[in-house]
Scaffold this motif. Sequence first.
Motif, PDB file in Angstrom:
ATOM      1  N   THR A   8     -15.455   4.215  -2.041  1.00 49.11           N
ATOM      2  CA  THR A   8     -15.436   3.030  -1.180  1.00 49.11           C
ATOM      3  C   THR A   8     -14.307   2.089  -1.579  1.00 49.11           C
ATOM      4  O   THR A   8     -13.578   1.564  -0.725  1.00 49.11           O
ATOM      5  N   ILE A   9     -14.146   1.872  -2.883  1.00 49.78           N
ATOM      6  CA  ILE A   9     -13.095   0.972  -3.356  1.00 49.78           C
ATOM      7  C   ILE A   9     -11.717   1.523  -2.987  1.00 49.78           C
ATOM      8  O   ILE A   9     -10.810   0.768  -2.591  1.00 49.78           O
ATOM      9  N   SER A  10     -11.553   2.841  -3.083  1.00 48.81           N
ATOM     10  CA  SER A  10     -10.255   3.448  -2.755  1.00 48.81           C
ATOM     11  C   SER A  10      -9.903   3.231  -1.295  1.00 48.81           C
ATOM     12  O   SER A  10      -8.757   2.891  -0.958  1.00 48.81           O
ATOM     13  N   VAL A  11     -10.870   3.447  -0.405  1.00 50.63           N
ATOM     14  CA  VAL A  11     -10.610   3.271   1.026  1.00 50.63           C
ATOM     15  C   VAL A  11     -10.289   1.809   1.332  1.00 50.63           C
ATOM     16  O   VAL A  11      -9.368   1.503   2.110  1.00 50.63           O
ATOM     17  N   ILE A  12     -11.042   0.884   0.740  1.00 51.19           N
ATOM     18  CA  ILE A  12     -10.784  -0.538   0.971  1.00 51.19           C
ATOM     19  C   ILE A  12      -9.382  -0.916   0.488  1.00 51.19           C
ATOM     20  O   ILE A  12      -8.653  -1.662   1.157  1.00 51.19           O
ATOM     21  N   TYR A  13      -8.976  -0.384  -0.673  1.00 53.35           N
ATOM     22  CA  TYR A  13      -7.634  -0.689  -1.168  1.00 53.35           C
ATOM     23  C   TYR A  13      -6.562  -0.087  -0.258  1.00 53.35           C
ATOM     24  O   TYR A  13      -5.513  -0.707  -0.022  1.00 53.35           O
ATOM     25  N   LEU A  14      -6.799   1.134   0.249  1.00 53.90           N
ATOM     26  CA  LEU A  14      -5.835   1.741   1.161  1.00 53.90           C
ATOM     27  C   LEU A  14      -5.681   0.902   2.432  1.00 53.90           C
ATOM     28  O   LEU A  14      -4.570   0.740   2.954  1.00 53.90           O
ATOM     29  N   PHE A  50      -6.130  -2.318   2.646  1.00 49.32           N
ATOM     30  CA  PHE A  50      -5.335  -3.477   2.243  1.00 49.32           C
ATOM     31  C   PHE A  50      -3.854  -3.113   2.131  1.00 49.32           C
ATOM     32  O   PHE A  50      -2.979  -3.839   2.608  1.00 49.32           O
ATOM     33  N   LEU A  51      -3.559  -1.971   1.519  1.00 43.30           N
ATOM     34  CA  LEU A  51      -2.168  -1.535   1.339  1.00 43.30           C
ATOM     35  C   LEU A  51      -1.483  -1.320   2.686  1.00 43.30           C
ATOM     36  O   LEU A  51      -0.336  -1.758   2.893  1.00 43.30           O
ATOM     37  N   VAL A  52      -2.170  -0.650   3.600  1.00 46.00           N
ATOM     38  CA  VAL A  52      -1.605  -0.395   4.922  1.00 46.00           C
ATOM     39  C   VAL A  52      -1.349  -1.707   5.656  1.00 46.00           C
ATOM     40  O   VAL A  52      -0.294  -1.896   6.293  1.00 46.00           O
ATOM     41  N   THR A  53      -2.290  -2.641   5.569  1.00 46.62           N
ATOM     42  CA  THR A  53      -2.115  -3.935   6.226  1.00 46.62           C
ATOM     43  C   THR A  53      -0.923  -4.688   5.660  1.00 46.62           C
ATOM     44  O   THR A  53      -0.095  -5.244   6.406  1.00 46.62           O
ATOM     45  N   LEU A  67      -8.148   5.039  13.205  1.00 49.28           N
ATOM     46  CA  LEU A  67      -7.189   4.462  14.145  1.00 49.28           C
ATOM     47  C   LEU A  67      -6.376   3.356  13.489  1.00 49.28           C
ATOM     48  O   LEU A  67      -5.162   3.265  13.692  1.00 49.28           O
ATOM     49  N   TYR A  68      -7.033   2.526  12.713  1.00 50.86           N
ATOM     50  CA  TYR A  68      -6.349   1.405  12.066  1.00 50.86           C
ATOM     51  C   TYR A  68      -5.252   1.903  11.126  1.00 50.86           C
ATOM     52  O   TYR A  68      -4.096   1.468  11.199  1.00 50.86           O
ATOM     53  N   VAL A  69      -5.609   2.833  10.256  1.00 55.32           N
ATOM     54  CA  VAL A  69      -4.631   3.346   9.287  1.00 55.32           C
ATOM     55  C   VAL A  69      -3.538   4.135   9.995  1.00 55.32           C
ATOM     56  O   VAL A  69      -2.334   3.941   9.740  1.00 55.32           O
ATOM     57  N   GLY A  70      -3.927   5.027  10.891  1.00 55.14           N
ATOM     58  CA  GLY A  70      -2.940   5.876  11.550  1.00 55.14           C
ATOM     59  C   GLY A  70      -1.968   5.103  12.416  1.00 55.14           C
ATOM     60  O   GLY A  70      -0.748   5.321  12.354  1.00 55.14           O
ATOM     61  N   VAL A  71      -2.488   4.196  13.237  1.00 58.59           N
ATOM     62  CA  VAL A  71      -1.629   3.439  14.151  1.00 58.59           C
ATOM     63  C   VAL A  71      -0.698   2.508  13.379  1.00 58.59           C
ATOM     64  O   VAL A  71       0.507   2.411  13.682  1.00 58.59           O
ATOM     65  N   LEU A  72      -1.215   1.821  12.351  1.00 60.10           N
ATOM     66  CA  LEU A  72      -0.368   0.877  11.616  1.00 60.10           C
ATOM     67  C   LEU A  72       0.756   1.594  10.864  1.00 60.10           C
ATOM     68  O   LEU A  72       1.905   1.140  10.881  1.00 60.10           O
TER      69      LEU A  72
END
Length: 549
Positions: free
Chosen positions: A307-313, A315-318, A393-398
């Motif tokens: 969960t922490i890894s996905v949340i950090y990813l 944040f990183l993508v944003t 969608l959020y990660v891929g599109v950004l």
Amino acid sequence: MDEDSKPLLGSVPTGDYYTDSLDPKQRRPFHVEPRNIVGEDVQERVSAEAAVLSSRVHYYSRLTGSSDRLLAPPDHVIPSHEDIYIYSPLGTAFKVQGGDSPIKNPSIVTIFAIWNTMMGTSILSIPWGIKQAGFTLGIIIIVLMGLLTLYCCYRVLKSTKSIPYVDTSDWEFPDVCKYYFGGFGKWSSLVFSLVSLIGAMVVYWVLMSNFLFNTGKFIFNYVHNVNTSDAFGTNGTERVICPYPDVDPHGNSSTSLYSGSDNSTGLEFDHWWSKTNTIPFYLILLLLPLLNFRSASFFARFTFLGTISVIYLIFLVTYKAIQLGFHLEFHWFDSSMFFVPEFRTLFPQLSGVLTLAFFIHNCIITLMKNNKHQENNVRDLSLAYLLVGLTYLYVGVLIFAAFPSPPLSKECIEPNFLDNFPSSDILVFVARTFLLFQMTTVYPLLGYLVRVQLMGQIFGNHYPGFLHVFVLNVFVVGAGVLMARFYPNIGSIIRYSGALCGLALVFVLPSLIHMVSLKRRGELRWTSTLFHGFLILLGVANLLGQFFM
């Protein structure tokens, strides 16, 4: 006499007594009045009323097997959970501690448990998949695949409810497959489940080799004050690189070996610290011994890291998207120097990745058993899939939109989008280090699941012996090493394994089981046959598309 000698309750050790297992298939309840309960001082005999109740339950037990609901003891014969006791041969009764069922989770916990289970390595390949399909078509495919896999998962969840007169409370999907298709159904579901697990382990090995290489390179450069300049990339503080600028317009450039310019710091260091030649073999020393542990309970404590890894990813993508801005041009069918068409014939590569990305069908029944409000299972499952789809969608599109084109072409987006950032990037270094540690703890868990499923079916024992387990682990590790050495493309590995296991566990088996169930009840209609037959054809086309597109 044999019937009278059976225990009233199944035995599972807990505390000082074997009292907590209330498996419906094993439970033979016994009731006594509170004044007859064993106390600390006085050991009283069981009352006549309790003995009558016991005889009545024994009578029902002789009428039929415990799995037949037609002649099961009615509710007024079986006491409530708080009044169930274990009858001792000495004539005393011990009250069951802990109740009949595990702690139930509220809907919000169930939804995020499904989200956390589905969020895996596939999220790193979603931007690459969108590039292969085209930006517009990629978004459409993510939505459609999410809806299709949700429906098939719903069919898996409902499959146990369609079986009449049989206690399916502790069944899993392979048991349902065995009920409808015999041994073939059970073994086919097992084989394809193993394909998904071993495929995930291979992807983990490739990624761990990648992350360990970049982590070690970052530390080496920092300690020795080495400044590396990548041969092809953007300038500025937020650098983005194209490791393989001579791309194949048909999208297969990422299959080349990882020997690009980002791999040059020092001749001696490069010789012993190579992403494909040495790192995959170094991991054997760390991970092969961990796979041979009899129990994986220690590693299960670190599952929260996912969960922490996905949340950090996220944040990183944003952060990267804010820093880089959006770079989009719409070319509907024709490619340009820096942009790909909105609709591309390589779209099956994205659908293959998404089949594994949305795959939770082999464990959804177990996850939903612990839901506190069973009547909300369908709603909670739908919300979980919605959350997963929005995350993808959020990660891929950004990442796709923020990729700087020009000066780089969108074709440069890698199957692992972290490879598009240099090893000197501190934020990406943190992500790689975190993911490396998380995967190091999850990898033994996946190996444990492979061992339990395979050894349990073949030998009837999860740990038949060290030699058996060691040979299995050598095979699994060898597959990971070979792929990391000769074909380190996680996008292709994910899409092939996803399309293969998805063919059976996502499209074919749930659809066939639903149609057979309707036919046995005389409720099968031509519209249902047409729709579910179409789903099966989609699964076949999805698999074939991985080889021809």
